[in-house]
Design an enzyme around this catalytic site. Structure first.
Site, PDB file in Angstrom:
ATOM      1  N   GLU A 551      39.164  14.019  74.765  1.00 47.29           N
ATOM      2  CA  GLU A 551      39.998  15.524  74.660  1.00 47.29           C
ATOM      3  C   GLU A 551      41.112  15.436  73.822  1.00 47.29           C
ATOM      4  OE1 GLU A 551      39.375  16.579  78.656  1.00 47.29           O
ATOM      5  OE2 GLU A 551      37.084  16.394  78.612  1.00 47.29           O
ATOM      6  N   GLU A 652      27.940  14.421  76.423  1.00 45.68           N
ATOM      7  CA  GLU A 652      28.123  14.737  77.969  1.00 45.68           C
ATOM      8  C   GLU A 652      27.239  15.999  78.230  1.00 45.68           C
ATOM      9  OE1 GLU A 652      31.929  14.940  79.342  1.00 45.68           O
ATOM     10  OE2 GLU A 652      32.821  13.046  78.085  1.00 45.68           O
TER      11      GLU A 652
END
Ligand SMILES: *[C@@H]1O[C@H](CO)[C@@H](O)[C@H](O)[C@H]1NC(C)=O
Ligand SMILES: *[C@@H]1O[C@H](CO)[C@@H](O)[C@H](O)[C@H]1NC(C)=O
Ligand SMILES: *[C@@H]1O[C@H](CO)[C@@H](O)[C@H](O)[C@H]1NC(C)=O
Ligand SMILES: *[C@@H]1O[C@H](CO)[C@@H](O)[C@H](O)[C@H]1NC(C)=O
Ligand SMILES: *[C@@H]1O[C@H](CO)[C@@H](O)[C@H](O)[C@H]1NC(C)=O
Length: 776
Positions: A551, A652
């Site tokens: 991220e 994910e």
């Protein structure tokens, strides 16, 4: 019970923010939009309990003993502090919400101090429990996060912390905490406890209920009478007569019509709608904007239907009125007092930009308004060709099927040699599709034999939810724990699952354990080197992928503290230590058009910058925690990312809807888009088992093992992606067919009814694959 890292530090949900619902307080919204230069502040997702209300209402079969303190403190104990019984507190200002008594956990000196009850022997494995507590705080802070946690010790002494509920509570009122949990292992001890507020603050508990979660009624399949697919709900979108009829100005701004916008539909709308008449080239100019939320609006209440997926599309442009810096433009929906993000884009020049977004309503609105907003006051906003239409997913699926046949299949010639072949028949059956399809697993989910069966039957890749994260492997400095990761790696090896290493670092500050956060620059540098060295030498060659620094578009902990080069340094070092692992970037809201901070363009720039600094990037991770997927928007992101020439993975994936049919369809959208796109080389689901996923209403299998609609859809896609062919062998001894990449069994039945079985593999390639099979 020693206290290692709490689940709050290790089991962190991703911080998603797309369909964050805000009160439609326009002036407030205006300031929220400009605060910090970001159109959306990242509000953590609020999960809603589907069990809590039932639990509160019923309360029978409560496995908590003395749940309302009617027998004093019997069966409760203090955890590192004192526990006192009260009829009232604070000079009578605090009285029980119900009953006559409540308790306080007092003299707390650590955040983990609180009150607990042992549940050993009273909780069953593989049964979902619903939990409801009435609680508040009292002390020198007015608000704090109260956590309800389950500590479990397995028969092999492994310990586990399950976060049941976490809620902001105040010293003003009693609040209800709700949650659920599921135990997969064979617990030898189970304790439930309250913790969390800072030292010196009392935790007050009025009652606690833990009982079997109410069974969810099964979802009804939404029925659409004559669905208005591809029909624009916006009136006078094209401004054909040169007036703004049908539109109104939201706030005290002015709308005028001007000429000179694009004639063509924005590409993502065109990909959904197909051939379409050209736009009029007339646009609305919004002037005299004195607040960022001001812009053109339309009421669409009667035009929207529940459960249909709407795509939002428009051309937007700005004209800086002396204001500098990037501006954000957002297509918004105000639905019954809530704000829904219909897509947003960053605009910092005089060009036309495409907005693409989506939304869906799960109940009929009594009030729905569309508006375009965002740029700072004083900036003129221009909007052309706004389209909002229900997406025809079925039509897209048939297109995707054809695409998948082109890129995931190959022509094959089986050439048989041997005698007695004439008039033999051949039956080809694919056993496995080689497309990487994985799931997130946790150490305790592997204690559930049904979970393991679904996993090993259906997936060829895995990723660990938390067990490899730094906060797990080194919760305190110098205290290492690789036990779970080791066990999980062994499990994956035994079951032929390849593994993604998630993650070496994580840029989001909230995800970083406190000892790391408190290091100074030189100590942090050392700690980062140690983490890289310890992890990558220990596991060299064992993880096929690594998410190196999770991220990086959303967080900047390491870069902020250690400088611009640190990210590339992480990649370079990881590559030196484990040269065969593919090193990934991994981020969220790349594929849904909802987040100006993580557009495909920004992601591409990040990758190019890292490469420039010598980072060996091996893959692009698109997390895929998506809200309302629309195929053309998702595939547009894949198209753009594909220009990097690196494999793109959905790393994910989870989709969430309380309605299982909608969830199934959303899942199908994502899986088909990935499978049909040439840049995508794998998909990993972020779990599939109820209550063993970080996201609610996202599961494919219910806690009791029942495969729900989403799970059935997943299995039927898996089946569709297995090829079969039957026929006779030609005089030349050949059998031709086209099939998906993967492993196959072929059975040859000769004219004398003799059966011979062989196996072969179809790998990727453009030219027909010739497989020689010797039947001698
Ligand atoms: C609950 O408390 C009572 C009285 O102290 C005790 O006899 C009983 O064993 C306790 N039950 C459990 C399950 O701990
Ligand atoms: C609250 O009280 C504790 C213990 O008396 C003290 O250590 C702490 O600093 C206080 N916190 C605040 C915010 O006043
Ligand atoms: C709009 O802004 C212009 C330029 O600042 C100003 O001259 C005009 O009076 C404004 N119109 C209204 C209706 O406020
Ligand atoms: C081939 O098989 C068919 C059907 O079993 C049979 O009728 C035919 O006679 C066979 N021909 C030869 C050349 O064996
Ligand atoms: C950083 O922290 C370490 C360990 O506490 C200490 O030895 C060192 O002097 C600190 N460095 C600076 C520059 O403060």
């Amino acid at each position: 019970m020693a206290r290692p890292t709490s689940m709050a530090e290790t089991k962190l949900p991703f911080s998603a923010l797309s369909v964050v619902l805000l009160s439609l307080l326009l002036p407030f919204l205006g300031s929220a939009l400009t605060a910090g230069g970001s159109i959306l502040s990242p509000f953590p997702r609020q999960y809603q309990s589907k069990y809590g209300e039932v639990a509160a209402a019923v309360g029978a079969n409560n496995i908590i003993l003395n749940p309302r303190f009617e027998d004093g403190l019997k069966n409760w104990s203090a955890k590192g502090c004192r526990v006192e019984l009260h009829e009232s507190m604070a000079d009578g200002k605090i009285v029980p919400q119900s009953g006559k008594l409540f308790v306080s956990a007092t003299d707390r000196t650590e955040t983990w101090n609180g009150i607990e009850q042992e549940l050993t022997g009273r909780v069953q494995r593989e049964v979902a429990y619903g939990v409801t507590a009435i609680a508040r705080i009292y002390g020198n802070v007015t608000a704090a996060t109260l956590q309800l946690t389950l500590w479990v010790q397995e028969q092999d002494r492994r310990e586990e912390y399950i976060s049941i509920a976490s809620l902001q509570v105040t010293d003003k009122d009693w609040v209800q905490l709700q949650g659920e949990f599921l135990l997969n292992g064979f617990p030898s001890r189970v304790i439930i406890y309250f913790e969390g507020p800072p030292a010196g603050t009392d935790i007050l508990i009025n009652s606690l209920i833990v009982q079997h979660a109410a069974k969810m009624p099964s979802s009804a399949r939404p029925v659409f009478q004559d669905p208005p697919f591809d029909v624009n709900v916006i009136e006078n979108s094209n401004l054909d007569d040169g007036t703004t009829a049908g539109w109104f100005a939201l706030g005290n701004c002015l709308l005028t019509v001007e000429r000179g916008s694009p004639y063509v539909l924005p590409p993502m709308a065109r990909d959904s709608l197909g051939p379409h008449e050209s736009l009029s080239s007339q646009y609305m100019r919004v002037t005299n904007r004195t607040e960022s939320w001001m812009g053109p609006a339309q009421i669409v209440t009667d035009k929207l239907r529940v459960y249909l997926t709407y795509q939002v599309s428009a051309w937007v442009r700005i004209s800086h009125g002396g204001t500098t810096g990037p501006q954000f433009v957002n297509a918004a929906l105000g639905v019954d007092g809530q704000w829904i993000n219909g897509g947003e884009v960053e605009v910092n020049d005089g060009n036309w930009h495409e907005i693409g977004g989506s939304f869906r309503l799960e109940k009929q609105p009594s009030n729905a308004m569309v508006y375009v907003q965002g740029p700072a006051s004083g900036v003129d906003l221009m909007v052309a060709g706004l389209q909002i239409f229900a997406v025809n997913r079925k039509a897209r699926f048939s297109y995707l099927r054809k695409q998948a046949d082109k890129i995931r299949k190959r022509d094959v010639v089986l050439k048989f040699s041997g005698s007695g072949l004439s008039n033999s028949s051949v039956s080809v059956k694919q056993m496995q599709n080689s497309f990487p399809l994985g799931s997130c697993i946790t150490r305790t989910s592997l204690d559930n034999e049904n979970f393991v069966k679904f996993l090993t039957d259906n997936f060829n890749w895995a990723v660990f939810e938390n067990e490899m994260k730094w906060s797990w492997t080194e919760p305190q400095q110098g205290t290492f724990n690789y036990k779970e990761a080791d066990e999980m790696l062994d499990f994956c090896k035994t079951h032929n699952l390849k593994v993604r290493g998630h993650c070496i670092f994580w840029e989001m500050e909230y995800a970083i354990q406190s000892w790391v956060r408190s290091l100074n620059e030189s100590s942090l540098t050392n700690a980062v080197e140690n983490r890289l060295y310890n992890l990558l030498t220990r596991y060299k060659g064992k993880f096929d992928h690594y998410d190196v620094n999770n991220e990086m578009l959303h967080g900047s902990f390491y870069q902020g503290r250690l400088g611009y080069d640190i990210r590339a340094h992480m990649f370079r070092t990881a590559h030196q230590l484990d040269p065969l692992a593919a090193l990934f970037v991994n981020d969220y809201h790349i594929e849904d058009g909802s987040d100006v901070g993580s557009t495909p363009e920004k992601y591409i720039k990040q990758v190019l910058d890292l490469r420039e600094q010598g980072a060996q990037i091996g893959g692009i991770g698109v997390q895929g925690h998506i809200e309302v997927p629309v195929g053309s928007i998702v595939s547009s992101a894949f198209d753009k990312l594909g220009t990097l020439g690196l494999p793109v993975w959905i790393t994910e994936l989870d989709v969430s809807s309380a309605n299982e049919f909608i969830r199934a369809e959303d899942l199908e959208v994502m899986l088909r888009e990935a499978f049909a796109h040439p840049a995508v080389e794998g998909v990993v689901l972020w779990g599939f088992w109820e209550l063993y996923m970080s996201r609610k209403n996202a599961h494919l299998v219910n806690a009791n093992g029942k495969i729900n609609q989403a799970g059935k859809r997943f299995l039927s896609l898996k089946k569709e992606w297995l090829s079969q062919a039957n026929g006779g062998i030609t005089e030349q001894g050949e059998f031709k067919f086209r099939g998906f990449h993967g492993t196959y069994d072929v059975e040859i039945v000769s004219s004398s009814s003799q059966r011979i079985s062989k196996t072969f593999i179809i790998d990727k390639g453009y030219s027909p694959l010739v497989v020689s099979i010797d039947l001698m």
